[in-house]
Design an enzyme around this catalytic site. Structure first.
Site, PDB file in Angstrom:
ATOM      1  N   ARG A  36      51.550  52.514  48.298  1.00 55.53           N
ATOM      2  CA  ARG A  36      50.762  53.213  47.272  1.00 55.53           C
ATOM      3  C   ARG A  36      50.759  54.724  47.503  1.00 55.53           C
ATOM      4  NH1 ARG A  36      45.849  48.898  46.198  1.00 55.53           N
ATOM      5  NH2 ARG A  36      46.843  48.020  44.359  1.00 55.53           N
ATOM      6  N   LYS A 195      46.630  28.356  37.456  1.00 56.40           N
ATOM      7  CA  LYS A 195      45.660  27.809  36.510  1.00 56.40           C
ATOM      8  C   LYS A 195      45.751  28.388  35.101  1.00 56.40           C
ATOM      9  CE  LYS A 195      42.242  26.579  39.918  1.00 56.40           C
ATOM     10  NZ  LYS A 195      40.937  26.877  40.478  1.00 56.40           N
ATOM     11  N   GLY A 355      49.432  39.897  40.496  1.00 57.31           N
ATOM     12  CA  GLY A 355      49.168  38.889  41.531  1.00 57.31           C
ATOM     13  C   GLY A 355      50.341  38.629  42.456  1.00 57.31           C
ATOM     14  N   GLY A 378      45.451  43.621  38.314  1.00 59.72           N
ATOM     15  CA  GLY A 378      44.504  43.401  37.213  1.00 59.72           C
ATOM     16  C   GLY A 378      44.837  44.185  35.953  1.00 59.72           C
TER      17      GLY A 378
END
Ligand code: AMP
Length: 397
Positions: A36, A195, A355, A378
């Site tokens: 980063r 999911k 993710g 996100g």
């Protein structure tokens, strides 16, 4: 694209307030992964080259509006100095920044202490946003990964100053706009992972915008089970069968082809090297109670690969199986390598993020050939959901 980049800004002798994401992992008081930090270097370098004075603002951990020196950005200072190869002064408080001590005036770059030490940051308090805005003449947001949050340093401050995207933000936005806002068609996506429940908004947005949706991973089990398959001990979410059926209907209405696995690797144990069988999958499949679908099978892989051949643009989020344990990484690796090869041949624009996706593509050795890999997590997912990201909207995007 309504946002400006550094190329559009006059920066000579200007104080440039730069929101960066240097929320890096630490191990034994040292930065253990400097990715980063390295990614903000082009922005800082370009501001300096244009005669501006960068003042970096960032968060570090979740101090929740209180001073907590365990989360002090002072810890990243050595790694930041190394990466930027210039002098960096650290300023502990906003009072300090307002007074601007002489030693800091001489430094090339200024780093402010963790902006989340102030309660006004996460509340996006207008007075706090105005206070930080007063520290600069120009605002540059280079933290795409924080752009889904409307905080003072990511959103509020942009209302007070001429604003632009930094180089990393610019690269993210350009890649994402090219993939979803104005894609070369046909455009498709792979959505995998565990999911359905965590990706409903994303799936709904995609089926209404894309030509093809490949559903993989545990969430494909829910779709198959919703059609009647009995998949034993497989990861599946019965509470979301209705949602899965509804997404299939929306896709049909919108003309989006949905590809579900037609076969899978089925095991009785969730562990590395577990014995498995290749089983055909469909609405009438009945597995034993202890069997689990842990990956897509060879026919599914062939279908996905040939579907990729018909695409000009591909968006990828989530693995197609339990990729952390071999051999259940097979479908993810094979599909990712195929997308990478098509990209290398300039036949495909491929954008991935969110993710586990980055580590899955790295594991496949495919990441380097993808057109763009977002590390934003996100913010990438919210963008795939079609949401307006407040930090981008505030830049006029
Ligand atoms: P997500 O965070 O939603 O992207 O899900 C990623 C996780 O889903 C990874 O840890 C995978 O191991 C897991 N996963 C993918 N496919 C399956 C599957 N068929 N059965 C169990 N876990 C899976």
């Amino acid at each position: 694209m309504g946002w400006k980049s550094l190329d559009d800004m006059e920066l000579r002798d200007k104080r440039v307030l730069v929101r960066v994401d240097i929320n890096v992992p630490m191990e034994n008081d040292r930065v253990s992964d400097t990715t980063r930090i390295e990614r903000i270097v082009p922005t800082v370098r370009d501001i300096l080259a244009k005669g501006g004075k960068p003042m970096l603002m960032a968060h570090f951990g979740r101090p929740k509006g209180k001073v907590n020196l365990d989360m002090s950005l002072r810890q990243v200072l050595p790694a930041l100095r190394d990466a930027l190869a210039c002098s960096v002064a650290f300023i502990e408080t906003l009072d300090g920044a307002e007074k601007m001590p002489v030693e800091a005036q001489g430094a090339d770059v200024i780093l402010l202490e963790n902006i989340r030490f102030y309660p006004g940051e996460e509340k996006n308090d207008p007075a706090f946003a105005a206070r930080i805005a007063a520290l600069g003449d120009v605002y540059c947001n280079d933290a795409f990964s924080a752009a889904h949050r409307a905080h003072a340093s990511t959103e509020g401050v942009a209302h007070h100053l001429p604003s632009c995207a930094g180089r990393l933000m610019q690269a993210e936005l350009s890649a994402l706009e090219a993939a979803l806002s104005t894609p070369e068609r046909p455009v498709g996506a792979v959505v995998g992972g565990a999911k359905v429940s965590s990706k409903i908004a994303l799936l709904e947005n995609l089926v209404n915008r894309l030509d093809l949706l490949v559903i993989g991973g545990g969430m494909a089990n829910t779709f198959l089970a919703a059609q009647g398959a009995r998949l034993g001990a497989s990861l599946s979410e019965p509470d979301f069968f209705e949602v899965a059926r509804d997404i299939m209907t929306q896709a049909e209405v919108a003309g989006c082809r949905v590809l579900l696995p037609v076969d899978g690797l089925v095991a009785r144990e969730f562990k590395e090297g577990a014995d498995y069988a290749v089983v055909q999958l469909g609405a009438d499949t009945v597995l034993d109670p202890d069997q689990m679908v842990l990956d897509a099978g060879p026919d599914s892989i062939a279908l996905v690969q040939s579907a990729f051949d018909g695409l000009k643009t591909l968006i990828w989020n989530g693995p197609m199986g339990a990729f952390e344990i071999a051999p259940f990484d097979t479908a993810t690796v094979a599909a990712a390598r195929h997308a990478a090869a098509r990209t290398r041949e300039a036949a495909l624009i491929s954008v991935a993020g969110g993710g586990d996706t980055v580590s899955a593509l790295n594991q496949a050795g495919a990441a380097e050939d993808f057109t763009y890999i977002s590390t934003a997590g996100g913010a990438f997912l919210e963008w795939m959901e079609g949401k307006t990201l407040p930090g981008v909207a505030a830049l006029g995007g």
